[in-house]
Scaffold this active site. Structure first.
Site, short mmCIF file in Angstrom:
data_model
loop_
_atom_site.label_atom_id
_atom_site.label_comp_id
_atom_site.label_asym_id
_atom_site.label_seq_id
_atom_site.Cartn_x
_atom_site.Cartn_y
_atom_site.Cartn_z
N GLY A 68 92.13 34.25 -16.37
CA GLY A 68 93.45 33.82 -15.92
C GLY A 68 93.50 33.85 -14.42
O GLY A 68 92.70 34.52 -13.78
N CYS A 82 86.55 37.86 -17.74
CA CYS A 82 87.13 37.78 -16.39
C CYS A 82 88.46 38.54 -16.32
O CYS A 82 88.46 39.77 -16.37
CB CYS A 82 87.26 36.31 -15.99
SG CYS A 82 87.61 36.13 -14.25
N TYR A 83 89.58 37.85 -16.28
CA TYR A 83 90.87 38.56 -16.27
C TYR A 83 90.97 39.49 -17.48
O TYR A 83 91.54 40.58 -17.39
CB TYR A 83 92.02 37.55 -16.30
CG TYR A 83 93.40 38.19 -16.29
CD1 TYR A 83 94.02 38.51 -15.10
CD2 TYR A 83 94.04 38.50 -17.49
CE1 TYR A 83 95.27 39.13 -15.09
CE2 TYR A 83 95.29 39.11 -17.49
CZ TYR A 83 95.90 39.41 -16.29
OH TYR A 83 97.12 40.01 -16.28
N HIS A 114 82.05 33.78 -16.85
CA HIS A 114 82.62 32.88 -17.88
C HIS A 114 81.53 32.35 -18.81
O HIS A 114 80.87 31.36 -18.49
CB HIS A 114 83.32 31.70 -17.19
CG HIS A 114 84.60 32.09 -16.55
ND1 HIS A 114 85.80 32.16 -17.23
CD2 HIS A 114 84.87 32.48 -15.29
CE1 HIS A 114 86.75 32.55 -16.42
NE2 HIS A 114 86.22 32.76 -15.23
N GLU A 116 81.91 30.69 -21.41
CA GLU A 116 82.33 29.42 -22.03
C GLU A 116 81.99 28.20 -21.18
O GLU A 116 82.04 27.07 -21.66
CB GLU A 116 83.85 29.45 -22.30
CG GLU A 116 84.76 29.43 -21.07
CD GLU A 116 84.98 30.80 -20.43
OE1 GLU A 116 84.13 31.69 -20.62
OE2 GLU A 116 85.98 30.98 -19.71
N ASP A 142 91.58 8.56 -32.57
CA ASP A 142 92.46 9.55 -33.18
C ASP A 142 93.28 8.98 -34.33
O ASP A 142 93.29 9.53 -35.43
CB ASP A 142 93.42 10.15 -32.14
CG ASP A 142 92.69 10.74 -30.96
OD1 ASP A 142 91.48 11.01 -31.11
OD2 ASP A 142 93.30 10.91 -29.90
N SER A 143 93.98 7.88 -34.05
CA SER A 143 94.82 7.34 -35.12
C SER A 143 93.97 6.83 -36.28
O SER A 143 94.37 6.95 -37.44
CB SER A 143 95.75 6.24 -34.59
OG SER A 143 95.00 5.15 -34.09
N LYS A 198 88.83 16.71 -29.45
CA LYS A 198 88.40 15.32 -29.56
C LYS A 198 86.97 15.20 -30.10
O LYS A 198 86.67 14.35 -30.94
CB LYS A 198 88.47 14.66 -28.19
CG LYS A 198 88.20 13.17 -28.20
CD LYS A 198 89.46 12.42 -28.41
CE LYS A 198 89.38 10.98 -28.03
NZ LYS A 198 90.71 10.36 -28.08
#
Ligand code: XMP
Length: 547
Positions: free
Chosen positions: A82, A109-110, A195, A197, A254-255, A403
């Site tokens: 954060g 981290c945070y 991090h 990630e 997506d649709s 996505k």
């Protein structure tokens, strides 16, 4: 069994504001890792990395009540990074009781500072903010680092650091000037200052897997086939044996995936509405219909409303007014069609009660974030304004997905790559790529130029490498010569950008040969354009679209 993919693109905006908790509670998997979001720009990445090895993870605001978190029966908790200091008045407030649930916890981290601060250690501001690549050395074995090398290249981004550890903790890793990892295995708590990630942390995914799978014992059952089976079953149950649904199709991923999932559940009782707004790409209205009907076997009502849209666009030059005109007209056309379907079903004794939307997980997270939605949600994404008496309920089959996961689902559903890998295309279509007034003549010119640009980018094998590539028509005429003739015609700009998520972008260094072919083909084949330029502006400071 297939895995969810690892690509890093994220989603476009959508409109529904809802709590992620309800959907997670219905999640089709046996194990959940909860990520508490303290506002880091990387929080969503933690969830995506964990999902890459098929463990389901959800992001909740750090202010979520403990009982709500525990109701999900998580296998473990990650405290995200954060931007704040634990001493900031504005630091997001999380319930400290999260630190005494007995569940395994990984602070990032945070998250490390939060644990240290609230468990009796001391966090101090660093002399200098550490940001970027760093070398971390493991100084004490711990299951979190199991199988990882003794020295790792990682991504750091922090101001504060832990000066005195909380009782029971020991240092497990260091950089040359700070603590990089701590652990108290008796309390099942681990934390890292870097991090894992972020892609720059090479062994980050293995570290997260050590935590989620080995330490927390989470099952790796978040797979496309499970998702499809359970989602289809859930939709079938929701809609019931006679219910009907409608869905607006854009031709995008997506649709289309949302529609195919719902059609798997209720078949012909789903009606899709596809609107030609007059500013689609060349032949797109026909091609999308054909794919949706012949390949995806969807029940499609195609409405050619191009004249209606182009009339509304006549004389409009302001970009936002163009967007508004298209957005409003879209709602009007969609409502008309929805009403027709609604009335027809009603007279047949049935009722359309459901509206399918392709809302994605980043939108769900954004809308529930402690900081509120971080980007403007564009009005034409809404299918809002449906007549009140229709009282449609929402089905959002993709609201748990990123996505890249939507693409994996689409592949498992055997949908054509052409749809799954389609570059993003703005809702207002070519209208925001025709600078100045949108006229039928200009639309036709740009459609031709754009088709050449796309064909050549595809031929060069670059279509999937770039985020977007397209032509823009400028209302600027320049002088040229063709044969013995002097010409005076429009200028066309080519734009190609590389991006992870559309929020920032670099202009793509397309090979000169590709640019040369695009340019010479456009000038010789498209009547009305006699000059082609290439846009070399990144975002920021530019935007991707020209309007
Ligand atoms: P910009 O131009 O803001 O674009 O850098 C970022 C991404 O958003 C898309 N975009 C839109 N998409 N309606 C949409 O559905 C819009 O009005 C709109 N404007 C931009 C753009 O194509 C890019 O992917």
């Amino acid at each position: 069994m297939d895995n969810f993919g690892t690509s890093t693109s994220t989603a476009a905006a959508s409109s529904t504001i809802v709590s992620p908790v309800s959907s997670a509670a219905l999640s089709p998997v046996s194990s959940i890792i909860v990520i508490l979001d303290f506002g880091s720009q990387y929080t969503q990445l933690i969830a995506r990395r964990i999902r890459e090895f098929n463990v389901f993870s959800v992001v909740l605001p750090c202010t979520t009540k403990l009982e709500t978190i525990l109701a999900l029966k998580p296998k473990g908790i990650v405290l995200s990074g954060g931007p704040s200091s634990v001493y900031d008045d504005a630091a997001p407030k999380a319930d400290q009781a999260i630190l005494s649930t007995g569940l395994p916890i990984l602070g990032i981290c945070y998250g490390l500072q939060f644990m240290t601060h609230h468990l009796g250690g001391r966090v101090v501001p660093a002399d200098a903010r550490e940001y970027g690549h760093a070398e971390v050395t493991v100084v004490d074995e711990t299951p979190l680092f199991s199988g990882l090398p003794a020295t790792m290249s990682v991504w750091m981004s922090h101001g504060d650091h832990a000066e005195a550890l909380a009782p029971g903790f020991r240092v497990t890793a260091r950089t040359s000037n700070a603590v990089a990892g701590i652990a108290d295995e008796s309390r099942r708590m681990w934390a890292v200052q870097f991090h894992p990630e972020v892609a720059h942390t090479k062994q980050g995914t293995e570290l997260l897997r050590n935590f989620a799978v080995d330490i927390c014992g989470a099952a790796q059952d978040w797979t496309p086939e499970h998702f499809i089976a359970s989602t289809v079953a859930k939709i079938r149950e929701q809609v019931g044996p006679t219910g009907h649904a409608i869905c607006g199709l854009s031709g995008g991923v997506d649709s289309s995936v949302a529609a195919v999932l719902v059609a798997r559940a209720i078949g012909e009782r789903l009606t899709c509405i596809f609107v030609n707004n007059g500013v689609l790409r060349k032949d797109e209205f026909a091609k999308v219909q054909q794919t949706m009907r012949d390949e995806l076997h969807l029940n499609v009502v195609a409405v050619d409303a191009s004249e209606r849209f182009l009339l509304k666009l006549a004389g409009v030059t302001d970009p936002e007014k163009k967007r508004k005109a298209i957005g409003n007209e879209f709602i009007a056309v969609f409502d008309d069609e929805a009403r027709k379907i609604f009335e027809a079903e009603k007279s047949a004794g049935e009722e359309v009660a459901w509206l399918v939307q392709g809302t994605l997980y980043p939108d769900v997270i954004e809308s529930a974030s402690v900081h509120g939605p971080s980007h403007v949600i564009k009005s034409h994404h809404n299918v809002g304004g449906l007549p009140a008496d229709m009282k449609l309920k929402l089905i959002e089959p993709l609201r748990d997905l990123f996505k890249d996961e939507v693409r994996r689902i689409g592949r498992d559903l055997q949908m054509p790559e052409e749809i799954l890998e389609r570059q993003p295309f703005p809702g207002p279509g070519l209208a925001v790529r025709i600078l100045g007034e949108v006229t039928p003549e200009r639309v036709a010119i740009l459609q031709e130029a754009d088709a050449i640009c796309t064909a050549e980018i595809k031929r060069a094998g670059l279509y999937r490498k770039v985020w977007q590539s397209f032509a823009v028509l400028l209302p600027v005429k320049t002088v040229g010569v063709m044969g013995d003739q002097r010409t005076y015609a429009y200028t066309c700009a080519i734009r190609a950008v590389e991006s992870e998520d559309g929020m920032t972008a670099d202009w793509a260094a397309l090979p000169y040969e590709v640019l040369r072919t695009i340019s010479s083909r456009i000038v010789s084949e498209v009547r009305g354009i006699n000059r082609v330029v290439y846009d070399i502006t990144s975002k920021p400071p530019g935007t991707i679209e020209w309007e």
